[in-house]
Design an enzyme around this catalytic site. Structure first.
Site, PDB file in Angstrom:
ATOM      1  NE  ARG A  24      -4.210   0.177   1.902  1.00 58.60           N
ATOM      2  CZ  ARG A  24      -5.241   0.346   2.788  1.00 58.60           C
ATOM      3  NH1 ARG A  24      -5.071   0.154   3.848  1.00 58.60           N
ATOM      4  NH2 ARG A  24      -5.596   1.037   2.115  1.00 58.60           N
ATOM      5  CG  ASP A  30      -3.165   7.096   6.204  1.00 59.79           C
ATOM      6  OD1 ASP A  30      -4.410   7.234   6.625  1.00 59.79           O
ATOM      7  OD2 ASP A  30      -3.227   5.655   6.351  1.00 59.79           O
ATOM      8  CG  ASN A  48      -7.040  10.554   7.793  1.00 62.89           C
ATOM      9  OD1 ASN A  48      -6.476   9.320   8.465  1.00 62.89           O
ATOM     10  ND2 ASN A  48      -7.833  10.754   8.119  1.00 62.89           N
TER      11      ASN A  48
HETATM   12  O1  MRU Z   1      -7.925   2.346   4.172  1.00 69.29           O
HETATM   13  P1  MRU Z   1      -7.294   2.442   5.492  1.00 69.29           P
HETATM   14  O2  MRU Z   1      -8.439   1.862   6.630  1.00 69.29           O
HETATM   15  O3  MRU Z   1      -6.448   1.635   5.815  1.00 69.29           O
HETATM   16  O4  MRU Z   1      -6.920   3.882   5.973  1.00 69.29           O
HETATM   17  C1  MRU Z   1      -6.944   3.729   7.546  1.00 69.29           C
HETATM   18  C2  MRU Z   1      -6.578   5.882   7.143  1.00 69.29           C
HETATM   19  O5  MRU Z   1      -7.156   6.713   6.885  1.00 69.29           O
HETATM   20  C3  MRU Z   1      -6.814   6.020   9.136  1.00 69.29           C
HETATM   21  O6  MRU Z   1      -6.980   7.309   9.707  1.00 69.29           O
HETATM   22  C4  MRU Z   1      -4.658   6.393   9.052  1.00 69.29           C
HETATM   23  O7  MRU Z   1      -4.611   5.268   8.989  1.00 69.29           O
HETATM   24  C5  MRU Z   1      -4.130   6.317  11.302  1.00 69.29           C
HETATM   25  S1  MRU Z   1      -4.894   4.810  11.550  1.00 69.29           S
HETATM   26  C6  MRU Z   1      -4.619   5.417  13.111  1.00 69.29           C
END
Ligand code: MRU
Length: 328
Positions: free
Chosen positions: A75, A223, A233
């Site tokens: 990812r 992120d 994010n």
């Molecule tokens: O696609 P995801 O579910 O992995 O995305 C997660 C997010 O955007 C969260 O807000 C981020 O990773 C922070 S988690 C502590």
């Protein structure tokens, strides 16, 4: 409850695609299985995929360079993945020349340390952030930045959790977070277990509730945070931030300092993951559109620093323009 752990030579995860219907643990035995779990979002959330990848490095210690490449590519947006794998590579470099079994053991030690550190950091973040929460506040959160997205405790949800545990009367508004519904499925599951009062809303209700003065504060995870404070994010975060600014509602990003990527000058350099359109045309197994509809599916967006009131980390709360201090 630890969402990721090392169990008898395997990586144990909670399969988040099964929640909230089933709390199902999965044991991952190979690097390919870890990569698949990250890609399919059985394990998700920036810190959680970082720790899962660190354990993946242990599984693939005999071909670490190749393993690292595969894990990092799983990812692209959350920097924690690359950060954690690079930490493992540094341990391997320091242990160069050691017998394979000894090296594997050193890598395991580092992955376990990373996992434990994550929990300690999240609790510190919780304490730092909960100071901003006043009795009676209505708090909006987007996606899931809770225990499930980390090894335990969570970041944005950790702040909410600390405030609640200290006796503050709060109400959470959880945005459902289309298309993967992390808010409806995962945040709602966690808030229920923690007995924190909350109301689920669809993403397009955020403006309405801000206008009605039913949101006093916004806390979201991250992120990747660029040097200038621009923050990637979950998709929809940017919309919430702009709306918050228009309604003079404080908007805080909550993340460990490992999410700050000082190598990037601004959010324009952040790579946004594009996921399959079927996540938008379908809800679960059910198609909700006519056949053959093309759907866009960027998994994240970037909130410019000017919309962010502060970034809450384990090292304190920083104005987006003073982020460099957080990494010292
Ligand atoms: O696609 P995801 O579910 O992995 O995305 C997660 C997010 O955007 C969260 O807000 C981020 O990773 C922070 S988690 C502590």
């Amino acid at each position: 409850m630890r969402t990721i752990a090392w169990e008898k030579g395997k990586v144990r995860i909670i399969d988040q695609t099964q929640l909230p219907q089933r709390l199902k643990f999965r044991l991952l035995k190979t690097v390919a299985a870890v990569v698949r779990a990250i890609k399919t979002m059985q394990v998700r959330g920036a810190p959680a995929i970082g720790v899962a990848a660190a354990f993946g490095c242990v599984l693939g210690s005999s071909r670490l360079k190749d393993t690292a490449g595969k894990l990092i590519a799983a990812r692209p947006t959350a920097v924690n993945l690359k950060w954690a794998v690079e930490r493992m590579l540094r341990v391997a470099k320091a242990g160069r020349g050691l017998p394979p079994e000894k090296l594997r053991w050193l890598l395991l030690e580092e992955a376990l340390r990373l996992a434990e550190e994550d929990v300690v950091i999240n609790k510190k973040i919780g304490r730092n952030g909960s100071r901003l929460i006043k009795n009676g506040m209505n708090i909006l959160t987007v996606c899931n930045a809770g225990a499930l997205a980390t090894v335990d405790y969570g970041t944005a949800l950790g702040v909410i959790r600390t405030a609640h545990a200290s006796g503050k009367k709060i109400q959470v508004l959880a945005a459902e977070t289309r298309p993967r519904l992390q808010g409806a499925k995962l945040t709602a599951w966690e808030l229920k277990r923690l007995k924190i009062p909350f109301t689920l809303i669809t993403d397009n209700m955020i403006g309405h509730f801000m206008q009605k003065k039913q949101i006093d504060l916004v806390v979201v995870g991250a992120d990747r945070i660029a040097r200038n404070g621009d923050t990637a994010n979950k998709i929809g975060t940017y919309t919430a931030a702009v709306l918050a600014k228009a309604h003079h509602i404080p908007f805080y990003v909550v993340a460990p300092t490992s999410t700050i990527d000082l190598a990037l000058r601004s959010g324009r350099q952040i790579v946004i993951e594009e996921r399959d359109g079927s996540e938008v045309t379908n809800i679960g197994q059910e198609r909700i559109t006519p056949k053959g509809v093309r759907a866009a599916n960027p998994a994240f967006d970037v909130t410019p620093a000017k919309y962010i009131s502060g970034i809450i980390t384990e090292a304190g709360t920083f104005s987006p323009s003073r982020l460099k201090g957080a990494k010292l």
